[in-house]
Design an enzyme around this catalytic site. Structure first.
Site, PDB file in Angstrom:
ATOM      1  N   SER A 271       0.791  -1.235   0.000  1.00 29.25           N
ATOM      2  CA  SER A 271       0.000   0.000   0.000  1.00 29.25           C
ATOM      3  C   SER A 271       0.819   1.279   0.000  1.00 29.25           C
ATOM      4  O   SER A 271       0.247   2.371  -0.102  1.00 29.25           O
ATOM      5  CB  SER A 271      -0.941   0.011   1.212  1.00 29.25           C
TER       6      SER A 271
ATOM      7  N   LYS B 112       0.019   3.665  -2.736  1.00 33.39           N
ATOM      8  CA  LYS B 112      -1.035   4.679  -2.681  1.00 33.39           C
ATOM      9  C   LYS B 112      -0.478   6.107  -2.651  1.00 33.39           C
ATOM     10  O   LYS B 112      -1.219   7.066  -2.887  1.00 33.39           O
ATOM     11  CB  LYS B 112      -1.939   4.423  -1.480  1.00 33.39           C
TER      12      LYS B 112
ATOM     13  N   SER C 268      -6.009   3.610   4.349  1.00 28.86           N
ATOM     14  CA  SER C 268      -5.440   2.726   3.336  1.00 28.86           C
ATOM     15  C   SER C 268      -6.519   1.963   2.577  1.00 28.86           C
ATOM     16  O   SER C 268      -6.399   0.760   2.323  1.00 28.86           O
ATOM     17  CB  SER C 268      -4.443   1.736   3.974  1.00 28.86           C
TER      18      SER C 268
END
Length: 379
Positions: A58, A61, A113
């Site tokens: 993640s 992101k 997230s």
């Protein structure tokens, strides 16, 4: 929490004597890859297998958020589609038909997230994930991320989706330049609105470093079974900003604190001193010279031993030709640490100098007026 002293002492940082040709490898970290990066100079202070592409989960992101704020107004309202929220893993809780602003979407993306938030951004910008991935890779190339392949907006493992610790440090530096994203990454919690009708939702940052390390200012965690624990973080102390990246780690909180504790002893923010500028001769002017001025130099981040190598180069012509306008750029001041250029500031004229009339000008002007007056008297 384990003691940090032994690990911090084991870190081998930049070679003495200025900008290192190559950062030193480090041992004692739980993470398979690590980089400590100083974004102002683009200098890697230390690394461990910093250029090997690995799944980065993640932390992906950060790129998704960057593209969102670069291409959409923050106040733009997005309508969530059913196709966009069909995704596994961590979620913000978006449903088809929900309405949410880009600003709240990015906040939920980075703090909670949300994989659903990442997909909604991809569908909003490009109508689907493959097209958005192409946008991600194009932006990565602009940043200089040569070890990176983006496949998903969320960081879920698919295909060759991977990056290196060094590349993620470059991405983090680009994100920090954006005031909106820098502020979001530093939030411990936030209240956003989404739904149909919209409702308030509190989201919490997964980055525990914001609570564990007093100088932490963000940025993003990540985890999948394939990637292991990943962390991209930033810290600021006494005017110095550092970025740490670890991929596939175990005790990544302590890895990052140890990197920072060692790194901040190696660099410092130094206020540069403005030089005294001479007057510059002016040829053909009503005055023979003009005073010069330059703006105050900024502080710069240096290795502790670089202060001894500070020097200034003043680049000016031997003289100027009139006329000279106030504010006109006439030269430059280069601030150097050894051979490394820290910054360049323009030198400008502090006043104006009019052109001096050529020889015989006043005599010719007097003759002209006499001829004109004589002609008028004859009328």
């Amino acid at each position: 929490m384990r003691r940090l002293t032994g690990l911090a002492a084991a870190l081998l940082l930049a070679l003495p004597g200025g900008l290192p040709a190559r950062a030193q490898e480090v041992g004692g970290l739980s993470s398979l890859s690590a980089v400590l990066y100083e974004p102002e100079s683009g200098r890697v202070l230390c690394e461990k297998d910093g250029h090997t592409p690995r799944p980065m989960a993640s932390t992906t992101k950060l790129m998704t958020a960057l593209l969102a704020v670069e291409n959409c107004p923050l106040e733009q309202e997005v309508v969530v589609t059913a196709e966009a929220v069909r995704v596994e893993g961590s979620a913000l809780g978006l449903r088809a038909g929900d309405r949410i602003t880009v600003e709240d979407l990015v906040t939920g993306l980075l703090l909670e997230s949300g994989n659903d938030a990442a997909n909604v951004i991809a569908y909003t910008l490009d109508g689907g994930i493959p097209a958005f991935a192409r946008r991600m890779n194009a932006r990565a190339a602009e940043i200089g991320m040569e070890d990176t392949t983006f496949v998903t907006p969320s960081g879920l493992d698919e295909g060759e989706h991977s990056s290196s610790a060094y590349d993620m440090a470059l991405l983090a530096a680009e994100v920090l330049k954006n005031e909106t994203l820098a502020a979001v990454c530093a939030m411990k919690t936030a209240v956003i609105q989404f739904g149909n009708p919209p409702r308030e939702v509190t989201v919490s940052n997964h980055n525990k470093l914001l609570r564990l390390y007093p100088y932490a200012i963000g940025m993003k965690t990540g985890f999948t079974k394939k990637s292991g624990r990943c962390l991209v973080s930033a810290a600021r102390k006494d005017g110095v900003t550092l970025i740490a990246v670890t991929l596939n780690g175990g005790d990544y909180w302590n890895d990052h604190m140890a990197l920072y504790n060692a790194g901040f002893t190696q660099v410092e923010s130094v206020a540069l001193t403005a030089p005294e500028l001479p007057g510059l001769p002016v040829a053909g002017g009503l005055t023979g010279s003009v005073a010069l001025t330059t703006e105050a130099p900024p502080a710069r981040t240096l290795l502790t031993d670089e202060k001894e190598q500070l020097h200034v180069k003043i680049e000016l012509p031997r003289f100027l030709l009139a006329p000279v306008r106030e504010g006109e750029e006439v030269g430059r001041v280069r601030y150097m640490a050894g051979d490394r250029e820290l910054c360049v500031l323009p030198v400008t004229a502090a006043g104006s100098v009019s052109e001096r009339p050529v020889a015989g000008y006043w005599e010719r002007l007097w003759e002209y007026w006499l001829e004109l007056l004589t002609g008028l008297l004859r009328l």
